[in-house]
Design a protein around this motif. Structure first.
Motif, PDB file in Angstrom:
ATOM      1  N   VAL A 127       0.842  -1.206   0.000  1.00  0.00           N
ATOM      2  CA  VAL A 127       0.000   0.000   0.000  1.00  0.00           C
ATOM      3  C   VAL A 127       0.872   1.249   0.000  1.00  0.00           C
ATOM      4  CG1 VAL A 127      -1.578   1.363   1.441  1.00  0.00           C
ATOM      5  CG2 VAL A 127      -2.020  -1.071   1.061  1.00  0.00           C
ATOM      6  N   LEU A 128       1.885   1.241   0.853  1.00  0.00           N
ATOM      7  CA  LEU A 128       2.792   2.382   0.950  1.00  0.00           C
ATOM      8  C   LEU A 128       3.425   2.693  -0.402  1.00  0.00           C
ATOM      9  CD1 LEU A 128       4.502   4.187   3.154  1.00  0.00           C
ATOM     10  CD2 LEU A 128       6.259   2.521   2.634  1.00  0.00           C
ATOM     11  N   TRP A 129       3.979   1.672  -1.056  1.00  0.00           N
ATOM     12  CA  TRP A 129       4.693   1.905  -2.313  1.00  0.00           C
ATOM     13  C   TRP A 129       3.748   2.236  -3.456  1.00  0.00           C
ATOM     14  CZ3 TRP A 129       9.188   3.475  -1.688  1.00  0.00           C
ATOM     15  CH2 TRP A 129      10.053   2.912  -0.746  1.00  0.00           C
ATOM     16  N   PHE A 130       2.543   1.666  -3.450  1.00  0.00           N
ATOM     17  CA  PHE A 130       1.600   1.990  -4.523  1.00  0.00           C
ATOM     18  C   PHE A 130       1.229   3.467  -4.491  1.00  0.00           C
ATOM     19  CE2 PHE A 130      -2.794   2.598  -5.975  1.00  0.00           C
ATOM     20  CZ  PHE A 130      -2.645   2.230  -7.309  1.00  0.00           C
ATOM     21  N   PHE A 131       0.900   3.973  -3.320  1.00  0.00           N
ATOM     22  CA  PHE A 131       0.516   5.374  -3.247  1.00  0.00           C
ATOM     23  C   PHE A 131       1.728   6.303  -3.341  1.00  0.00           C
ATOM     24  CE2 PHE A 131      -3.320   3.364  -1.530  1.00  0.00           C
ATOM     25  CZ  PHE A 131      -4.257   3.968  -2.348  1.00  0.00           C
ATOM     26  N   ASN A 132       2.895   5.786  -3.005  1.00  0.00           N
ATOM     27  CA  ASN A 132       4.131   6.512  -3.286  1.00  0.00           C
ATOM     28  C   ASN A 132       4.259   6.723  -4.795  1.00  0.00           C
ATOM     29  OD1 ASN A 132       6.837   7.427  -3.436  1.00  0.00           O
ATOM     30  ND2 ASN A 132       7.417   6.202  -1.662  1.00  0.00           N
ATOM     31  N   PHE A 133       3.977   5.664  -5.562  1.00  0.00           N
ATOM     32  CA  PHE A 133       3.990   5.757  -7.026  1.00  0.00           C
ATOM     33  C   PHE A 133       2.989   6.796  -7.516  1.00  0.00           C
ATOM     34  CE2 PHE A 133       1.389   4.135 -10.614  1.00  0.00           C
ATOM     35  CZ  PHE A 133       2.241   4.480 -11.654  1.00  0.00           C
ATOM     36  N   ILE A 134       1.780   6.783  -6.963  1.00  0.00           N
ATOM     37  CA  ILE A 134       0.752   7.731  -7.391  1.00  0.00           C
ATOM     38  C   ILE A 134       1.213   9.174  -7.163  1.00  0.00           C
ATOM     39  CG2 ILE A 134      -1.587   8.564  -6.918  1.00  0.00           C
ATOM     40  CD1 ILE A 134      -1.528   5.933  -8.441  1.00  0.00           C
ATOM     41  N   ILE A 135       1.811   9.435  -5.995  1.00  0.00           N
ATOM     42  CA  ILE A 135       2.270  10.792  -5.683  1.00  0.00           C
ATOM     43  C   ILE A 135       3.384  11.216  -6.633  1.00  0.00           C
ATOM     44  CG2 ILE A 135       3.444  12.210  -3.944  1.00  0.00           C
ATOM     45  CD1 ILE A 135       0.499  11.695  -3.362  1.00  0.00           C
ATOM     46  N   ALA A 136       4.390  10.340  -6.802  1.00  0.00           N
ATOM     47  CA  ALA A 136       5.516  10.690  -7.666  1.00  0.00           C
ATOM     48  C   ALA A 136       5.067  10.887  -9.109  1.00  0.00           C
ATOM     49  CB  ALA A 136       6.590   9.613  -7.587  1.00  0.00           C
ATOM     50  N   LEU A 137       4.066  10.110  -9.552  1.00  0.00           N
ATOM     51  CA  LEU A 137       3.576  10.219 -10.921  1.00  0.00           C
ATOM     52  C   LEU A 137       2.793  11.514 -11.151  1.00  0.00           C
ATOM     53  CD1 LEU A 137       2.918   8.953 -13.737  1.00  0.00           C
ATOM     54  CD2 LEU A 137       0.898   7.924 -12.646  1.00  0.00           C
ATOM     55  N   THR A 138       1.942  11.866 -10.216  1.00  0.00           N
ATOM     56  CA  THR A 138       0.969  12.940 -10.474  1.00  0.00           C
ATOM     57  C   THR A 138       1.426  14.325 -10.052  1.00  0.00           C
ATOM     58  OG1 THR A 138      -0.098  12.512  -8.326  1.00  0.00           O
ATOM     59  CG2 THR A 138      -0.959  11.331 -10.252  1.00  0.00           C
ATOM     60  N   PHE A 139       2.452  14.424  -9.184  1.00  0.00           N
ATOM     61  CA  PHE A 139       2.746  15.737  -8.623  1.00  0.00           C
ATOM     62  C   PHE A 139       3.197  16.765  -9.669  1.00  0.00           C
ATOM     63  CE2 PHE A 139       5.196  18.869  -6.131  1.00  0.00           C
ATOM     64  CZ  PHE A 139       4.178  19.295  -5.302  1.00  0.00           C
ATOM     65  N   PRO A 140       4.059  16.423 -10.638  1.00  0.00           N
ATOM     66  CA  PRO A 140       4.402  17.444 -11.640  1.00  0.00           C
ATOM     67  C   PRO A 140       3.169  17.983 -12.368  1.00  0.00           C
ATOM     68  CG  PRO A 140       5.937  15.617 -11.779  1.00  0.00           C
ATOM     69  CD  PRO A 140       4.827  15.178 -10.860  1.00  0.00           C
ATOM     70  N   ARG A 141       2.237  17.093 -12.730  1.00  0.00           N
ATOM     71  CA  ARG A 141       1.022  17.554 -13.398  1.00  0.00           C
ATOM     72  C   ARG A 141       0.132  18.326 -12.433  1.00  0.00           C
ATOM     73  NH1 ARG A 141      -0.800  20.294 -16.829  1.00  0.00           N
ATOM     74  NH2 ARG A 141      -2.934  19.949 -17.545  1.00  0.00           N
ATOM     75  N   LEU A 142       0.126  17.926 -11.169  1.00  0.00           N
ATOM     76  CA  LEU A 142      -0.662  18.633 -10.159  1.00  0.00           C
ATOM     77  C   LEU A 142      -0.201  20.073 -10.031  1.00  0.00           C
ATOM     78  CD1 LEU A 142      -2.926  17.999  -8.048  1.00  0.00           C
ATOM     79  CD2 LEU A 142      -1.106  17.659  -6.384  1.00  0.00           C
ATOM     80  N   ILE A 143       1.122  20.273 -10.024  1.00  0.00           N
ATOM     81  CA  ILE A 143       1.661  21.637  -9.949  1.00  0.00           C
ATOM     82  C   ILE A 143       1.304  22.416 -11.209  1.00  0.00           C
ATOM     83  CG2 ILE A 143       3.830  22.908 -10.087  1.00  0.00           C
ATOM     84  CD1 ILE A 143       4.562  21.951  -7.666  1.00  0.00           C
ATOM     85  N   GLY A 144       1.367  21.732 -12.363  1.00  0.00           N
ATOM     86  CA  GLY A 144       1.033  22.418 -13.608  1.00  0.00           C
ATOM     87  C   GLY A 144      -0.428  22.818 -13.675  1.00  0.00           C
ATOM     88  N   ALA A 145      -1.320  21.959 -13.204  1.00  0.00           N
ATOM     89  CA  ALA A 145      -2.761  22.225 -13.303  1.00  0.00           C
ATOM     90  C   ALA A 145      -3.267  23.129 -12.178  1.00  0.00           C
ATOM     91  CB  ALA A 145      -3.528  20.908 -13.302  1.00  0.00           C
ATOM     92  N   PHE A 146      -2.800  22.887 -10.951  1.00  0.00           N
ATOM     93  CA  PHE A 146      -3.308  23.600  -9.785  1.00  0.00           C
ATOM     94  C   PHE A 146      -2.432  24.782  -9.380  1.00  0.00           C
ATOM     95  CE2 PHE A 146      -5.900  19.980  -7.556  1.00  0.00           C
ATOM     96  CZ  PHE A 146      -6.663  19.864  -8.690  1.00  0.00           C
ATOM     97  N   LYS A 147      -1.207  24.823  -9.932  1.00  0.00           N
ATOM     98  CA  LYS A 147      -0.178  25.752  -9.473  1.00  0.00           C
ATOM     99  C   LYS A 147       0.250  25.348  -8.054  1.00  0.00           C
ATOM    100  CE  LYS A 147      -0.577  27.883 -13.317  1.00  0.00           C
ATOM    101  NZ  LYS A 147       0.387  27.529 -14.390  1.00  0.00           N
ATOM    102  N   PRO A 148       1.379  25.846  -7.570  1.00  0.00           N
ATOM    103  CA  PRO A 148       1.828  25.426  -6.233  1.00  0.00           C
ATOM    104  C   PRO A 148       0.797  25.681  -5.139  1.00  0.00           C
ATOM    105  CG  PRO A 148       3.597  26.552  -7.386  1.00  0.00           C
ATOM    106  CD  PRO A 148       2.376  26.705  -8.245  1.00  0.00           C
ATOM    107  N   GLN A 149       0.056  26.790  -5.271  1.00  0.00           N
ATOM    108  CA  GLN A 149      -0.944  27.099  -4.234  1.00  0.00           C
ATOM    109  C   GLN A 149      -1.987  25.988  -4.132  1.00  0.00           C
ATOM    110  OE1 GLN A 149       0.148  29.011  -6.725  1.00  0.00           O
ATOM    111  NE2 GLN A 149       0.072  31.215  -6.257  1.00  0.00           N
ATOM    112  N   GLY A 150      -2.501  25.554  -5.293  1.00  0.00           N
ATOM    113  CA  GLY A 150      -3.505  24.500  -5.285  1.00  0.00           C
ATOM    114  C   GLY A 150      -2.937  23.150  -4.876  1.00  0.00           C
ATOM    115  N   ALA A 151      -1.694  22.850  -5.304  1.00  0.00           N
ATOM    116  CA  ALA A 151      -1.075  21.564  -4.963  1.00  0.00           C
ATOM    117  C   ALA A 151      -0.887  21.440  -3.458  1.00  0.00           C
ATOM    118  CB  ALA A 151       0.253  21.414  -5.692  1.00  0.00           C
ATOM    119  N   PHE A 152      -0.370  22.515  -2.832  1.00  0.00           N
ATOM    120  CA  PHE A 152      -0.185  22.472  -1.383  1.00  0.00           C
ATOM    121  C   PHE A 152      -1.535  22.445  -0.666  1.00  0.00           C
ATOM    122  CE2 PHE A 152       4.096  23.678  -2.477  1.00  0.00           C
ATOM    123  CZ  PHE A 152       4.863  23.153  -1.456  1.00  0.00           C
ATOM    124  N   GLY A 153      -2.524  23.171  -1.207  1.00  0.00           N
ATOM    125  CA  GLY A 153      -3.860  23.136  -0.603  1.00  0.00           C
ATOM    126  C   GLY A 153      -4.492  21.759  -0.696  1.00  0.00           C
TER     127      GLY A 153
END
Length: 623
Positions: A511-537
């Protein structure tokens, strides 16, 4: 709350307990009996029979020369607190057990050498995770996946895919190879193989020539990370004496944080390395390759340590198991006691596990299912609290906050240092303040500090923005490190009943590693779509959800015996949640506003007067 007010609530709890369906109640009773059997299988055996059993054990397992030691050891294992009253022990024997109680850290050098090796393995994992942080600033541009290019969405996904490759491998393959690798190669062999894979793939990463090639190399790196993360804590726990076993299990997370910090140091050290002729990107290649050096050290050293005695016993190699324990204990009688007890406990486990599907019972047996749910929550939230998004992409985050590349790497190093240093308070608080209290205290703080860091990106003044973003991330790391950092592994290691603990930990780690994968995969796009303010929120919101999930569904496990753990996890989830919702305003009044409010009735029987306790082993590798 008056006495008259307390009574209806107690009756309500009783009615809720009575309303449990008969099958669930009977299953929980059954597992309380099974755990009682595992608590100490020697408890009710007459002394004369026990000494005869120990003699037969020694003679039938090639240990005839140690019959007396095994007889004495069996008597002590039957009731460790009563060794002073055993006439079979002489004064020298009793002195050994007295010192074991009064000087628990007085252990052979070999044990500490083994601990250092396991800490080094944890540091290798931390470096494997964090060296990519600085390399992100360079290889993305070289391989045509720069997130600042025109096609932002595609490149953000590709950068996330490359970064997340090891954790995808861990979740779908690496963690599930742990059992067969340990069965055939032993603990040391598994650690050797995974460290060798880490060494080779770190070098491989450094010679890649495209993002696809780098993705494949990092995916294979997961074969080194996954089984190692499951095996090393078990190896340390199986070799350590019970008095310090829990502390050694927690060391895994502490030294993983140290490795994350060292990874940022390597990023800084190689940042300004120039490219020689015919080589492009030597700096980021050295960053990725540097994590292989300590892995090579582990390969060279691991076979100097003794193998796990529990693994030797599982293979019927009792003389080698005794020799291993003799190197890890101060006195032969301690080695004999521990070996005999491990043997008896394994025999009891075999009886219990016969004709059982242990994996399915993680979800079908109420007592086990509640432990599975609690372990899932703490493992899931270790990823979705936002820590690894920062660990893997802090250099990118600081660059978004108008840091130069050098400043971003320096700020990332500061984040890694704080993450490591603030893990140490948990060593003294996790068994006193408690696992649950550490989580409930730190999750609101993590949410606030993430909002502080995110909102700081709206500050127009560049210097002020840099300062507040850094402050928010550092404060978040300070709150994370003593709570959600060390608690998930420790909690998951003790929540499951003994007979499913290994498979339960495999599930929790996957479980730990699967969701680790999800975070590492999605965070660059999350910053691009939400901007840092939205990603941290986004992650701040998950920390609020995590607070209530832990409040409602994660019971406290600190310092509880096997019998008490069964009481805790036999309380239906809806009963536990209803009680905690009632206790929350009461605790806010008492502990935050310092109001004098009456006590509310306890939820568990063990919170009243309890009898003799048989403590749960501290770690995955019980006995």
């Amino acid at each position: 709350m008056t006495t008259s007010q307390e009574k209806p609530y107690t009756e309500k709890r009783d009615n809720a307990s009575i309303s449990m369906n008969e099958r669930s109640a009977s299953q929980d009773d059954s597992f309380r009996n099974l755990n009682a059997k595992l608590a100490n299988p020697l408890a009710h055996i007459p002394r004369e029979q026990l000494m005869e059993d120990a003699r037969l054990f020694a003679e039938t397992h090639g240990l005839k020369d140690l019959v007396l030691e095994f007889q004495k050891g069996a008597l002590v294992a039957q009731d460790p607190s009563q060794f002073e009253n055993l006439p079979q022990l002489d004064e020298a024997d009793k002195a050994v057990f007295r010192r074991e109680l009064t000087h628990k850290w007085d252990q052979p050098r070999m044990l500490y050498y083994l601990v250092i090796l396991c800490s080094m393995a944890a540091a290798v994992q931390g470096m494997d995770e964090s060296v990519i942080n600085g390399a992100n600033l360079f290889f993305a541009t070289q391989f045509g996946i720069d997130v600042k290019a025109n096609d932002n969405g595609k490149n953000q996904w590709l950068l996330g895919l490359v970064n997340s490759a090891p954790y995808l491998c861990c979740a779908i393959l690496g963690c599930w190879l742990t059992d067969p690798l340990n069965r055939f190669l032993g603990r040391r062999g598994t650690i050797f193989l995974t460290a060798l894979v880490s060494f080779l793939t770190c070098i491989w990463q450094g010679v890649t020539n495209s993002w696809e090639h780098l993705f494949v190399a990092r995916f294979v790196l997961g074969l080194g990370i996954g089984p190692k993360s499951s095996t090393v804590p078990v190896y340390a726990a199986e070799c350590a004496p019970p008095a310090i076993r829990g502390a050694l299990v927690m060391m895994w997370q502490t030294w993983t944080a140290f490795g994350i910090m060292i990874g940022t140091v390597m990023d800084l050290a190689f940042y300004k390395v120039p490219d020689p002729p015919h080589v492009t990107g030597l700096n980021w290649r050295l960053m990725l390759g540097s994590a292989g050096i300590p892995a090579l050290f582990i390969c060279l050293q691991v076979f100097l340590c003794p193998e796990s005695p529990r693994w030797y016993i599982s293979k019927g190699r009792y003389r080698e198991a005794y020799n291993s324990l003799a190197r890890l204990r101060r006195h032969p009688i301690q080695a004999a006691r521990d070996l005999y007890y491990i043997h008896i406990l394994l025999e009891a486990e075999k009886d219990i596990m016969r004709n059982r599907n242990r994996f399915m019972e993680l979800f079908t047996v109420p007592r086990v299912r509640r432990a599975t749910l609690a372990s899932f929550i703490v493992m899931f939230m270790q990823q979705f609290c936002g820590i690894n998004a920062i660990a893997y992409y802090s250099s990118n985050i600081f660059s978004e906050a108008n840091f130069s590349n050098t400043q971003a790497l320096l700020a990332s190093w500061g984040f890694g240092m704080i993450n490591w240093i603030f893990a140490f308070p948990a060593i003294w608080t996790i068994d006193t303040f408690g696992r649950r209290n550490l989580l409930l205290t730190t999750f609101p703080l993590m949410s606030i500090f993430l909002l502080l860091a995110g909102f700081a990106f709206w500050i127009p003044d560049q210097k002020a923005q840099v300062g507040v973003v850094t402050l928010g991330i550092y404060l978040f790391s300070m709150a994370y490190s003593p709570g959600e950092g060390p608690v998930p592994f420790t909690y998951s290691a003790e929540a499951f009943p003994l007979y499913v603990r290994d498979i339960g930990m495999s599930f929790a780690t996957a479980v730990l590693w699967f969701f680790n994968f999800i975070i590492a995969l999605t965070f660059p796009r999350l910053i691009g779509a939400f901007k840092p303010q939205g990603a941290f929120g986004w992650f701040a919101g998950w920390n609020v959800i995590g607070f209530f999930a832990i409040l409602l569904f994660v019971p406290e496990t600190k310092a509880l015996s096997l019998e008490e753990l069964d009481q805790v996890f036999s309380v239906p989830s809806h009963t536990h949640a209803a009680y905690q919702l009632k206790a929350l305003p009461h605790n806010i009044k008492r502990y935050i506003f310092r109001m004098h409010v009456p006590d509310i009735p306890p939820l568990y029987e063990h919170e009243g007067v309890i009898g003799e306790k048989t403590y749960a082993p501290g770690g995955m590798g019980h006995a």
